[in-house]
Scaffold this active site. Structure first.
Site, PDB file in Angstrom:
ATOM      1  N   PHE A   1       0.833  -1.215   0.000  1.00 24.65           N
ATOM      2  CA  PHE A   1       0.000   0.000   0.000  1.00 24.65           C
ATOM      3  C   PHE A   1       0.869   1.267   0.000  1.00 24.65           C
ATOM      4  CE2 PHE A   1      -1.987   2.698   3.540  1.00 24.65           C
ATOM      5  CZ  PHE A   1      -2.593   3.583   2.672  1.00 24.65           C
TER       6      PHE A   1
ATOM      7  N   ALA B   1       8.860  -3.277   4.136  1.00 23.55           N
ATOM      8  CA  ALA B   1       8.343  -4.655   4.207  1.00 23.55           C
ATOM      9  C   ALA B   1       8.214  -5.069   5.665  1.00 23.55           C
ATOM     10  CB  ALA B   1       9.282  -5.605   3.471  1.00 23.55           C
ATOM     11  N   ALA B   2       7.093  -5.656   6.015  1.00 25.43           N
ATOM     12  CA  ALA B   2       6.880  -6.031   7.412  1.00 25.43           C
ATOM     13  C   ALA B   2       5.674  -6.952   7.535  1.00 25.43           C
ATOM     14  CB  ALA B   2       6.636  -4.776   8.265  1.00 25.43           C
TER      15      ALA B   2
ATOM     16  N   SER C   1       6.210   2.883  13.642  1.00 28.51           N
ATOM     17  CA  SER C   1       4.777   3.041  13.883  1.00 28.51           C
ATOM     18  C   SER C   1       4.508   3.704  15.227  1.00 28.51           C
ATOM     19  CB  SER C   1       4.148   1.642  13.867  1.00 28.51           C
ATOM     20  OG  SER C   1       2.851   1.688  14.405  1.00 28.51           O
TER      21      SER C   1
ATOM     22  N   TYR D   1       3.685  -6.472  17.648  1.00 23.22           N
ATOM     23  CA  TYR D   1       4.001  -5.652  16.463  1.00 23.22           C
ATOM     24  C   TYR D   1       4.711  -4.367  16.898  1.00 23.22           C
ATOM     25  CZ  TYR D   1       3.047  -2.268  12.716  1.00 23.22           C
ATOM     26  OH  TYR D   1       3.155  -1.286  11.760  1.00 23.22           O
TER      27      TYR D   1
ATOM     28  N   ARG E   1      -8.001   8.219  16.466  1.00 18.46           N
ATOM     29  CA  ARG E   1      -6.850   7.901  15.640  1.00 18.46           C
ATOM     30  C   ARG E   1      -6.397   9.187  14.955  1.00 18.46           C
ATOM     31  NH1 ARG E   1      -6.984   4.230  18.406  1.00 18.46           N
ATOM     32  NH2 ARG E   1      -7.257   2.029  18.000  1.00 18.46           N
TER      33      ARG E   1
ATOM     34  N   ARG F   1     -11.072  -4.814  20.714  1.00 17.53           N
ATOM     35  CA  ARG F   1     -10.075  -5.850  20.412  1.00 17.53           C
ATOM     36  C   ARG F   1      -8.806  -5.640  21.225  1.00 17.53           C
ATOM     37  NH1 ARG F   1      -9.710  -5.369  14.011  1.00 17.53           N
ATOM     38  NH2 ARG F   1      -9.217  -3.263  14.691  1.00 17.53           N
TER      39      ARG F   1
HETATM   40  N1  LIG Z   1      -0.624   1.362   7.125  1.00 20.06           N
HETATM   41  C1  LIG Z   1      -0.414   1.963   8.293  1.00 20.06           C
HETATM   42  O1  LIG Z   1      -1.317   2.576   8.860  1.00 20.06           O
HETATM   43  C2  LIG Z   1       0.943   1.909   8.946  1.00 20.06           C
HETATM   44  C3  LIG Z   1       1.108   2.573  10.168  1.00 20.06           C
HETATM   45  C4  LIG Z   1       2.348   2.524  10.778  1.00 20.06           C
HETATM   46  C5  LIG Z   1       3.401   1.870  10.182  1.00 20.06           C
HETATM   47  N2  LIG Z   1       3.218   1.215   9.004  1.00 20.06           N
HETATM   48  C6  LIG Z   1       4.356   0.504   8.414  1.00 20.06           C
HETATM   49  O2  LIG Z   1       4.501   0.899   7.059  1.00 20.06           O
HETATM   50  C7  LIG Z   1       5.034  -0.189   6.307  1.00 20.06           C
HETATM   51  C8  LIG Z   1       4.175  -0.446   5.077  1.00 20.06           C
HETATM   52  O3  LIG Z   1       2.876  -0.813   5.514  1.00 20.06           O
HETATM   53  P1  LIG Z   1       1.624  -0.949   4.540  1.00 20.06           P
HETATM   54  O4  LIG Z   1       0.449  -0.423   5.259  1.00 20.06           O
HETATM   55  O5  LIG Z   1       1.959  -0.414   3.206  1.00 20.06           O
HETATM   56  O6  LIG Z   1       1.445  -2.520   4.502  1.00 20.06           O
HETATM   57  P2  LIG Z   1       1.452  -3.552   3.279  1.00 20.06           P
HETATM   58  O7  LIG Z   1       1.156  -4.886   3.860  1.00 20.06           O
HETATM   59  O8  LIG Z   1       0.600  -3.054   2.175  1.00 20.06           O
HETATM   60  O9  LIG Z   1       2.974  -3.492   2.807  1.00 20.06           O
HETATM   61  C9  LIG Z   1       3.970  -4.335   3.327  1.00 20.06           C
HETATM   62  C10 LIG Z   1       4.625  -5.037   2.168  1.00 20.06           C
HETATM   63  O10 LIG Z   1       5.669  -5.884   2.688  1.00 20.06           O
HETATM   64  C11 LIG Z   1       5.622  -7.128   1.986  1.00 20.06           C
HETATM   65  N3  LIG Z   1       6.221  -8.143   2.854  1.00 20.06           N
HETATM   66  C12 LIG Z   1       5.705  -8.675   3.997  1.00 20.06           C
HETATM   67  N4  LIG Z   1       6.542  -9.587   4.506  1.00 20.06           N
HETATM   68  C13 LIG Z   1       7.617  -9.629   3.692  1.00 20.06           C
HETATM   69  C14 LIG Z   1       8.827 -10.389   3.687  1.00 20.06           C
HETATM   70  N5  LIG Z   1       9.090 -11.305   4.624  1.00 20.06           N
HETATM   71  N6  LIG Z   1       9.717 -10.195   2.681  1.00 20.06           N
HETATM   72  C15 LIG Z   1       9.458  -9.281   1.697  1.00 20.06           C
HETATM   73  N7  LIG Z   1       8.334  -8.538   1.650  1.00 20.06           N
HETATM   74  C16 LIG Z   1       7.415  -8.709   2.635  1.00 20.06           C
HETATM   75  C17 LIG Z   1       4.158  -7.363   1.681  1.00 20.06           C
HETATM   76  O11 LIG Z   1       3.962  -8.237   0.582  1.00 20.06           O
HETATM   77  C18 LIG Z   1       3.666  -5.948   1.396  1.00 20.06           C
HETATM   78  O12 LIG Z   1       3.751  -5.645   0.009  1.00 20.06           O
HETATM   79  C19 LIG Z   1       5.110  -1.376   7.267  1.00 20.06           C
HETATM   80  O13 LIG Z   1       6.427  -1.464   7.761  1.00 20.06           O
HETATM   81  C20 LIG Z   1       4.150  -1.002   8.372  1.00 20.06           C
HETATM   82  O14 LIG Z   1       4.500  -1.613   9.595  1.00 20.06           O
HETATM   83  C21 LIG Z   1       2.008   1.214   8.363  1.00 20.06           C
END
Ligand SMILES: NC(=O)c1ccc[n+]([C@@H]2O[C@H](COP(=O)([O-])OP(=O)(O)OC[C@H]3O[C@@H](n4cnc5c(N)ncnc54)[C@H](O)[C@@H]3O)[C@@H](O)[C@H]2O)c1
Length: 307
Positions: A11, A73-74, A116, A139, A206, A263
């Site tokens: 995303f 990635a996470a 985060s 997390y 939020r 939750r």
């Molecule tokens: N969306 C939010 O509100 C939010 C808030 C705080 C922090 N974050 C952080 O931002 C980052 C991106 O989050 P997002 O919302 O785009 O999530 P997302 O799940 O869309 O993106 C994460 C991407 O990492 C990839 N991935 C997962 N495990 C992997 C692995 N072992 N090896 C390679 N790729 C892997 C997934 O396929 C995915 O494309 C993350 O680190 C998340 O913790 C997001």
């Protein structure tokens, strides 16, 4: 600059790739597509379809010699982290440490980390970067432990970093299945003419930040805020009840929300100060909640495959 974007098919990562391209950089995507989507990545962008935990990752560094690594990635699910803490730690902590080793070995000039607000835990105050950290999910813990490694790699190996602690990010391409964000989930429910489900009494707040603004914070971190931790939020809190009303109005729905029990692992209030982002990163959000929600709703109306 050549920028390795881990999680670049996800995303936030995919919109960051779009921005990097638009700004003349060369992004390279590393993603195992566990949550990412092929169609998120513009054609022509080099993609390595690998897990962070694969032994083959080093070859990418050797071959590509990236200038900057943006690590997104996470394992992103709070609920999954509570069910499988070891799996969460493997991807989020071990995956990060492996990248840091390769960054050091192959002379990467900057490591930009997606952390985060989950590192802070419970608080009713406005959160500053020096507020106490006390995560209530694995997390949040895995993000905080990763931050500690990043800071130590900097002290011991001179690897410059910026840690960005995001509030609740929303916008186009956010998944509404699995662990999607509350905004994409509400939009999906309302578009399907189903009552939006609220966990708890809906008075929890939020800090919703639009994805374009988050991508821009990463871009600015290439040249700003070395060795700093920076909150990326709007300095505004919105209750889940108000969010639901705003979306119901935009989608002309009069459905009453369906309230379910609260939750585990969900924080009560989240409200990040962005004063440091303005001072150190030269960043402030361009989108307010109304303008961001409009763009998000438009995207979901057109792209039914995200629902
Ligand atoms: N969306 C939010 O509100 C939010 C808030 C705080 C922090 N974050 C952080 O931002 C980052 C991106 O989050 P997002 O919302 O785009 O999530 P997302 O799940 O869309 O993106 C994460 C991407 O990492 C990839 N991935 C997962 N495990 C992997 C692995 N072992 N090896 C390679 N790729 C892997 C997934 O396929 C995915 O494309 C993350 O680190 C998340 O913790 C997001």
């Amino acid at each position: 600059m050549k920028v390795l974007v881990t999680g670049g098919a996800g995303f936030i990562g995919s919109q960051l790739v779009d921005l990097l391209l638009a700004e003349g950089h060369t992004p390279i995507v590393l993603d195992n597509f566990s949550n990412g989507r092929e169609e998120n990545v513009q054609s022509g962008v080099k993609i390595y379809r690998k897990s962070l935990l694969s032994d083959k990752i080093e070859r990418i560094f050797k071959k590509e010699q990236p200038d900057v690594v943006m690590h997104l990635a996470a394992q992103v699910s709070v609920a999954k982290s509570l069910e499988s803490p070891a799996e969460d730690a493997a991807v989020n902590v071990l995956g990060t440490v492996k990248l840091l080793e390769y960054c050091t070995k192959y002379g990467v000039k900057k490591f930009i980390f997606s952390s985060s607000s989950a590192v802070y835990g419970y608080t009713s105050e406005v959160i500053h970067e020096d507020s106490p950290t006390s995560p209530i999910s694995f997390y949040g813990t895995s993000k905080l432990v990763s931050e500690t490694y990043i800071k130590l790699f900097n002290r011991l190996n001179d690897l410059p970093y910026t840690i960005l602690r995001y509030a609740n990010v929303y916008g186009p391409r956010q998944r509404s299945d699995g662990e999607g964000g509350v905004i994409s989930i509400f939009i999906e429910q309302l578009l399907r003419n189903e009552a939006p489900v609220i966990f708890g009494d809906g008075n929890q707040t939020r800090d919703f930040v639009f994805v374009d603004d988050v991508a821009r914070a990463n871009l600015l971190a290439i040249t700003n805020a070395d060795n700093q931790i920076i909150n990326i939020g709007t300095s505004t809190q919105t209750s889940v009840n108000l969010l639901c009303t705003l979306l119901s109005n935009q989608l002309h729905s009069s459905l009453t929300p369906d309230y379910k029990p609260k939750r585990q692992g969900d924080i009560l209030n989240s409200h990040l100060s962005n004063a440091k982002a303005l001072d150190n990163l030269k960043w402030a959000p361009n989108f307010n909640l109304i303008s961001g929600l409009e763009k998000t709703v438009d995207f979901f109306k057109i792209n039914n495959n995200f629902i």
